[in-house]
Design a protein around this motif. Structure first.
Motif, mmCIF file in Angstrom:
data_model
loop_
_atom_site.group_PDB
_atom_site.id
_atom_site.type_symbol
_atom_site.label_atom_id
_atom_site.label_comp_id
_atom_site.label_asym_id
_atom_site.label_seq_id
_atom_site.Cartn_x
_atom_site.Cartn_y
_atom_site.Cartn_z
ATOM 1 N N ILE A 40 0.832 -1.202 0.000
ATOM 2 C CA ILE A 40 0.000 0.000 0.000
ATOM 3 C C ILE A 40 0.872 1.259 0.000
ATOM 4 C CG2 ILE A 40 -0.301 0.322 2.501
ATOM 5 C CD1 ILE A 40 -3.244 0.922 1.940
ATOM 6 N N VAL A 41 2.049 1.186 0.640
ATOM 7 C CA VAL A 41 2.988 2.312 0.630
ATOM 8 C C VAL A 41 3.501 2.543 -0.784
ATOM 9 C CG1 VAL A 41 5.220 3.139 1.453
ATOM 10 C CG2 VAL A 41 3.647 2.007 3.037
ATOM 11 N N LEU A 42 3.813 1.461 -1.484
ATOM 12 C CA LEU A 42 4.295 1.576 -2.856
ATOM 13 C C LEU A 42 3.238 2.231 -3.739
ATOM 14 C CD1 LEU A 42 6.706 0.761 -4.724
ATOM 15 C CD2 LEU A 42 5.392 -1.281 -5.290
ATOM 16 N N ALA A 43 1.986 1.812 -3.600
ATOM 17 C CA ALA A 43 0.907 2.372 -4.412
ATOM 18 C C ALA A 43 0.729 3.856 -4.144
ATOM 19 C CB ALA A 43 -0.394 1.618 -4.140
ATOM 20 N N HIS A 44 0.700 4.238 -2.871
ATOM 21 C CA HIS A 44 0.574 5.658 -2.514
ATOM 22 C C HIS A 44 1.768 6.455 -3.020
ATOM 23 C CE1 HIS A 44 -2.860 6.232 0.322
ATOM 24 N NE2 HIS A 44 -2.800 4.917 0.342
ATOM 25 N N GLY A 45 2.964 5.904 -2.833
ATOM 26 C CA GLY A 45 4.161 6.620 -3.226
ATOM 27 C C GLY A 45 4.214 6.889 -4.712
ATOM 28 N N ARG A 46 3.819 5.901 -5.495
ATOM 29 C CA ARG A 46 3.834 6.087 -6.948
ATOM 30 C C ARG A 46 2.855 7.174 -7.372
ATOM 31 N NH1 ARG A 46 4.166 -0.321 -8.712
ATOM 32 N NH2 ARG A 46 6.456 -0.450 -8.716
ATOM 33 N N ALA A 47 1.717 7.238 -6.699
ATOM 34 C CA ALA A 47 0.743 8.289 -7.018
ATOM 35 C C ALA A 47 1.281 9.658 -6.632
ATOM 36 C CB ALA A 47 -0.572 8.008 -6.300
ATOM 37 N N LEU A 48 1.853 9.744 -5.440
ATOM 38 C CA LEU A 48 2.346 11.028 -4.936
ATOM 39 C C LEU A 48 3.498 11.564 -5.764
ATOM 40 C CD1 LEU A 48 2.379 13.164 -2.617
ATOM 41 C CD2 LEU A 48 4.000 11.671 -1.445
ATOM 42 N N LEU A 49 4.364 10.648 -6.230
ATOM 43 C CA LEU A 49 5.614 11.062 -6.858
ATOM 44 C C LEU A 49 5.581 10.999 -8.378
ATOM 45 C CD1 LEU A 49 7.942 9.170 -4.373
ATOM 46 C CD2 LEU A 49 7.382 11.595 -4.365
ATOM 47 N N ALA A 50 4.395 10.881 -8.954
ATOM 48 C CA ALA A 50 4.279 10.709 -10.396
ATOM 49 C C ALA A 50 4.940 11.831 -11.183
ATOM 50 C CB ALA A 50 2.814 10.579 -10.785
ATOM 51 N N THR A 51 4.991 13.033 -10.617
ATOM 52 C CA THR A 51 5.550 14.185 -11.339
ATOM 53 C C THR A 51 6.880 14.650 -10.767
ATOM 54 O OG1 THR A 51 4.289 15.725 -9.951
ATOM 55 C CG2 THR A 51 3.234 14.959 -11.973
ATOM 56 N N ASN A 52 7.486 13.847 -9.891
ATOM 57 C CA ASN A 52 8.742 14.244 -9.250
ATOM 58 C C ASN A 52 9.870 13.368 -9.780
ATOM 59 O OD1 ASN A 52 10.932 14.517 -7.363
ATOM 60 N ND2 ASN A 52 9.502 15.425 -5.901
ATOM 61 N N ASP A 53 10.800 13.972 -10.531
ATOM 62 C CA ASP A 53 11.844 13.157 -11.155
ATOM 63 C C ASP A 53 13.104 13.036 -10.302
ATOM 64 O OD1 ASP A 53 12.846 15.701 -11.391
ATOM 65 O OD2 ASP A 53 12.908 15.726 -13.589
ATOM 66 N N THR A 54 13.084 13.570 -9.068
ATOM 67 C CA THR A 54 14.239 13.415 -8.181
ATOM 68 C C THR A 54 13.914 12.546 -6.963
ATOM 69 O OG1 THR A 54 13.697 15.451 -6.985
ATOM 70 C CG2 THR A 54 15.228 15.637 -8.849
ATOM 71 N N THR A 55 12.722 11.980 -6.940
ATOM 72 C CA THR A 55 12.281 11.173 -5.802
ATOM 73 C C THR A 55 11.562 9.938 -6.316
ATOM 74 O OG1 THR A 55 11.938 13.214 -4.549
ATOM 75 C CG2 THR A 55 10.998 11.208 -3.635
ATOM 76 N N THR A 56 11.800 8.806 -5.645
ATOM 77 C CA THR A 56 11.146 7.572 -6.056
ATOM 78 C C THR A 56 10.874 6.705 -4.837
ATOM 79 O OG1 THR A 56 11.239 5.746 -7.654
ATOM 80 C CG2 THR A 56 13.258 6.221 -6.426
ATOM 81 N N VAL A 57 10.137 5.626 -5.050
ATOM 82 C CA VAL A 57 9.849 4.664 -3.981
ATOM 83 C C VAL A 57 10.092 3.267 -4.517
ATOM 84 C CG1 VAL A 57 7.376 4.670 -4.578
ATOM 85 C CG2 VAL A 57 8.103 3.813 -2.355
ATOM 86 N N ILE A 58 10.719 2.420 -3.724
ATOM 87 C CA ILE A 58 10.937 1.032 -4.111
ATOM 88 C C ILE A 58 10.379 0.119 -3.024
ATOM 89 C CG2 ILE A 58 12.989 1.587 -5.478
ATOM 90 C CD1 ILE A 58 14.701 0.371 -3.228
ATOM 91 N N GLN A 59 9.925 -1.053 -3.442
ATOM 92 C CA GLN A 59 9.425 -2.032 -2.482
ATOM 93 C C GLN A 59 10.565 -2.993 -2.165
ATOM 94 O OE1 GLN A 59 5.853 -4.050 -3.635
ATOM 95 N NE2 GLN A 59 5.600 -5.070 -1.660
ATOM 96 N N ALA A 60 10.999 -2.983 -0.915
ATOM 97 C CA ALA A 60 12.097 -3.840 -0.478
ATOM 98 C C ALA A 60 12.008 -3.982 1.031
ATOM 99 C CB ALA A 60 13.451 -3.255 -0.891
ATOM 100 N N ASP A 61 12.756 -4.939 1.562
ATOM 101 C CA ASP A 61 12.698 -5.251 2.986
ATOM 102 C C ASP A 61 14.001 -4.852 3.654
ATOM 103 O OD1 ASP A 61 12.647 -6.678 5.546
ATOM 104 O OD2 ASP A 61 10.935 -7.767 4.707
ATOM 105 N N VAL A 62 13.907 -4.140 4.777
ATOM 106 C CA VAL A 62 15.101 -3.682 5.482
ATOM 107 C C VAL A 62 15.966 -4.858 5.927
ATOM 108 C CG1 VAL A 62 14.056 -3.653 7.787
ATOM 109 C CG2 VAL A 62 15.876 -2.027 7.232
ATOM 110 N N ARG A 63 15.395 -6.048 6.033
ATOM 111 C CA ARG A 63 16.155 -7.231 6.424
ATOM 112 C C ARG A 63 17.143 -7.689 5.347
ATOM 113 N NH1 ARG A 63 10.920 -7.623 7.796
ATOM 114 N NH2 ARG A 63 10.352 -8.072 9.971
#
Length: 284
Positions: free
Chosen positions: A120-143
């Motif tokens: 759900i974080v990935l989905a929100h992040g992609r929507a929020l950052l659709a027009t920002n070319d210096t920021t992105t979100v990736i789905q990964a595990d801190v482990r």
């Protein structure tokens, strides 16, 4: 770019949700969103949040203090230390005052990579950052630090020949001892170049420093582990292990509200005050 897009699925709970999002189980990110007064949470998340509030009435204030600490730390790193690229681990759901917004107030070219394992974080992040070319979100595990750093998108945004701001806000306390979070923290720190910074916040067990807070920590840890699955309140020595050989900045590892508080900022010094701490440290 707006602070929010129209992704408030919680209004109708599971209506229109991607299939990988399970609304029958609480999510750490969504419970935290509830504490911050957000709308991107579901009935099960609110149930855990209300249960926590029945035991810890100022839990929402603690979440807000963590957010204010994040703002102060990120602004300090961008404005005073010249950090222009950030990796935000366990970033959670977008809310007011996200890392990229804070850093880009100082320099619009600052780069930010958000990392979270919640779809759900990935989905929100992609929507929020659709027009920002210096920021992105990736789905990964801190482990899996090596997988995070090997991620092609992260490598495209982050230049490891320059200092990096590694942010670990409210993430390591959701790793159990048998997962060896100290090794994970070391594997996250080690690839960073000299002059990089680590900023972190963690649940804190004050033990003899504040006996009443120690009792509060024991109760909260029991609730979190019975109902949310994770949550460890660790000692000062254990938290310092996450920092390793990095140089701790003043005022050190302190309650969140005590880290370079701005004029007018305050938080009642209840028992909970001493159960959430933060620090910023520099790699020599």
């Amino acid at each position: 770019m707006s602070d929010r897009e129209d992704w408030n699925w919680a209004k109708s709970d599971d209506a229109g949700l991607p299939p990988e999002i399970d609304t029958s189980k609480p999510s750490i990110a969504r419970v935290y969103d509830f504490f911050l007064g957000g709308k991107d949470n579901f009935a099960v998340d609110r149930q855990i949040g209300e249960m926590t509030l029945s035991i810890v009435p100022d839990a929402k204030e603690a979440g807000q203090a963590n957010r204010r600490f994040l703002r102060r730390a990120v602004h300090y790193l961008a404005a005073e230390e010249g950090i222009r690229q950030f990796i935000d681990l366990g970033s959670g759901l977008p809310t007011q005052g996200n890392v990229h917004q804070i850093a880009q107030e100082v320099d619009p070219a600052a780069r930010v990579v958000y990392v979270d394992n919640d779809p759900i974080v990935l989905a929100h992040g992609r929507a929020l950052l659709a027009t920002n070319d210096t920021t992105t979100v990736i789905q990964a595990d801190v482990r899996e630090p090596e997988a995070i750093y090997a991620n092609a998108t992260l490598q495209r945004f982050i230049d490891f020949s320059e200092p990096v701001g590694l942010l670990m806000f409210s993430i390591l306390h959701h790793l159990n001892d048998d997962e060896d979070p100290w090794s994970i923290a070391a594997r996250l720190r080690d690839p960073l170049p000299s002059g990089s910074f680590l900023a972190m916040s963690n649940f804190f067990d004050a033990q003899d420093e504040h006996p009443e807070s120690h009792k509060q920590a024991e109760v909260m840890e029991k609730v979190f582990n019975e109902h949310l699955g994770t949550g460890r309140w660790r000692t000062r020595e254990e938290l310092m292990g996450f920092i390793g050989d990095f140089e701790l900045l003043e005022p050190g590892l302190v309650p969140l509200a005590d880290w370079r508080a701005e004029p007018g900022e305050s938080w009642e010094r209840s028992a909970t005050y001493y159960t959430f701490s933060g620090a910023v440290a520099r790699k020599p």
